[in-house]
Design a protein around this motif. Structure first.
Motif: not given
Lengths: 194, 194, 194, 194
Positions: A154, A156, A161-162, A174, A177-178, A181, B153, B157-158, B160-161, B178, B181
DNA sequence: GATGAATGAGAGTTCATTCAT
DNA sequence: CATGAATGAACTCTCATTCAT
């Protein structure tokens, strides 16, 4: 410094230059001349150190691996897994401007190399990412959390992703922000029975 | 079918072929001949529809955009925002084998285009991703959750990651793990005061 | 003449130019630019007709094969095997000045190609020589002589040997002397029981 | 062993290595590094013994000449010219496997060198062949046969021809067949009035 | 519009030769 | 003398783009 030392230094200079230029321009848009120029080495001489362009790409990957190892070595000196993971996230966020311009060095390299029919180099790119995954999982395990591998995945994934979105939208915010989080998420985690 | 219709059909065939081949081989490793062959159009003829290779890349991006729009249009028919977002995640997971082989079409395209000095096309790739971001934010907003943009976001991001890692490690199971999750995460969310 | 005809004519022009230049300069010392210049074709265009340099070498071999076939076809119109073989020797001797400068086209090509690790092309060179061997053996067989294969081998060896020496010593007279001996030898042969 | 002796030994090692590798790979496909490696001499050091690649080729030719001289010196100890010539043919046939793989060392070298515009080295290759021709003619003359030069030419042409075909067709049996014929031919010869 | 052919600017790579120590 | 390293010219091959019919 004798000849041999200077030569191996040149090899490094080339590898470092390759890492830099390939990150900025990508593998396919970078010519050997670009790398040679960046390293201030004559083109013909490059082949004394690297027999093919692919070997230079490989060297660049090794360079990224080395950077990553340096980082995790430094983080390993921090007292708790949570500290280490927090510091990892903070290191990512600190790179936000570079990420906005060129993305994650390893991630973007992996994307490009995966487009190749020959799966030799892209496996090496994958290995670099897996090493980060392993180190992260180790932290979660030491922390005593359940499913450390899932947590590592999760984290990585979130990073890649970010980085990708930061780059694609050219917006370092971005990353901020990420990143925040992720820090809150890490703070919210607690080992079972704690 | 008159001439104009046939011509525009050929244009579409080329765009679709470009989308497919560029996804598989990447922009730089794909030749115009590759695309022409895939579309079953003579090479010389391509230039009547697309003046440059870049225009074909643009058309491929538009194609991906169109696919995405089709998907969100379909999802929009589902009753609640949570259903829509869940279905979105499930759609992603369903693509896991493709992702393992070639990554997310838009994401990998964005990575490659961002390596260019000229920032024209990579802005368009960013726009496709932003549209997904916007649609997702809209769902979270309709759901009544706070910080819908941040949630969007996080979700994109998740995606794309996990696509990137799935591709880099050539392991579709990453997508499954993922994805599950993310579904649990969506299930755990509740609007304020609910 | 339409486009296609002109194009295939160009292919031939290239093959003929390759045959000529490769005979004169050898495979390794001939650049594609040399062949392109000789055929009056832009270098880049060569690759439209021949994907690699090796394909051009192959085409040159085919050209030599074709010349040989033309020759044997013409000889086949002569009344007796002895006439045909005599005319063959005379044709060789007539080429003595070329032989002195560049040797036998096929023989020297075979020598060069046999130096390669990859045994693809040198097999084709061998095939051209074998065809000459076969035609010659057929003559001796029709003549009614015993051991026609051995006679053929002797004749073709003599040809390759005298071509090589003529070339190495740059002396066309060698061809004349050996040629005359071969004619006398042919005259001395008689079928069993004759 | 003093320095000068060691140095001249290295020179010989290089010449011998050159003779071997050039025979196997040909002049144009052999790099200086190949020869240096075979002789176990560092590349940069080669130039203290041979100022150019051509000088190495020259040295290889001299090596072949020396081998030939050794052979004829040994043959000269045989009682009659016929014995010597028979032994020469037998020596050729004994080399049939090498010939099948790489042809006659001098012959193939001559072919390659004759492709050069510069006629310096190919003259030297010719000289080696001429020396064989001269020795052979001497034998026929001592034998008391008429036209000893023509006989010598015939014999050496046969040798070069059968070497070339053996190599081109990769068939050592050719050498055996033609060798036997040459022996029978030698046996059939008799001086005038004998 | 349609199409096979043409074009030329580079790309990666090789290697004989030279240099500095 | 020895030697690893340096150099640059040349070569094969690729490909986006254009042209002529």
């Amino acid at each position: 410094m004798d000849r041999r030392a200077r030569a191996s230094q040149k090899r490094r200079r080339l590898a470092a230059a390759a890492a830099r230029v390939l990150h900025q321009q990508g593998v396919e848009r970078t010519t050997l001349a670009d790398i040679a120029r960046e390293a201030d080495v004559p083109v013909g001489n490059v082949y004394y150190y690297f027999k093919t362009k692919d070997e230079l790409v490989q060297a660049a990957l090794a360079e990224h691996q080395a950077h990553l190892d340096e980082l995790t070595d430094a983080l390993d000196r921090l007292p708790t897994p949570r500290d280490r993971l927090r510091a990892l996230v903070e290191a990512w966020v600190a790179q936000r401007d570079t990420a906005a311009r060129h993305g994650c060095p390893t991630g973007t390299l992996a994307v490009e190399l995966d487009k190749r029919a020959d799966g030799t180099l892209d496996a090496e790119a994958g290995a670099v990412i897996r090493r980060l995954l392993d180190w992260t999982a180790t932290q979660f395990r030491q922390w005593g959390l359940p499913d450390p591998d899932d947590h590592a995945l999760t984290l990585v994934c979130a990073y890649q992703g970010m980085s990708l979105l930061t780059n694609a939208l050219r917006d370092p915010a971005i990353m901020t922000r990420e990143g925040e989080r992720l820090l809150r998420w890490l703070d919210s985690l607690a080992p079972e029975g704690e």
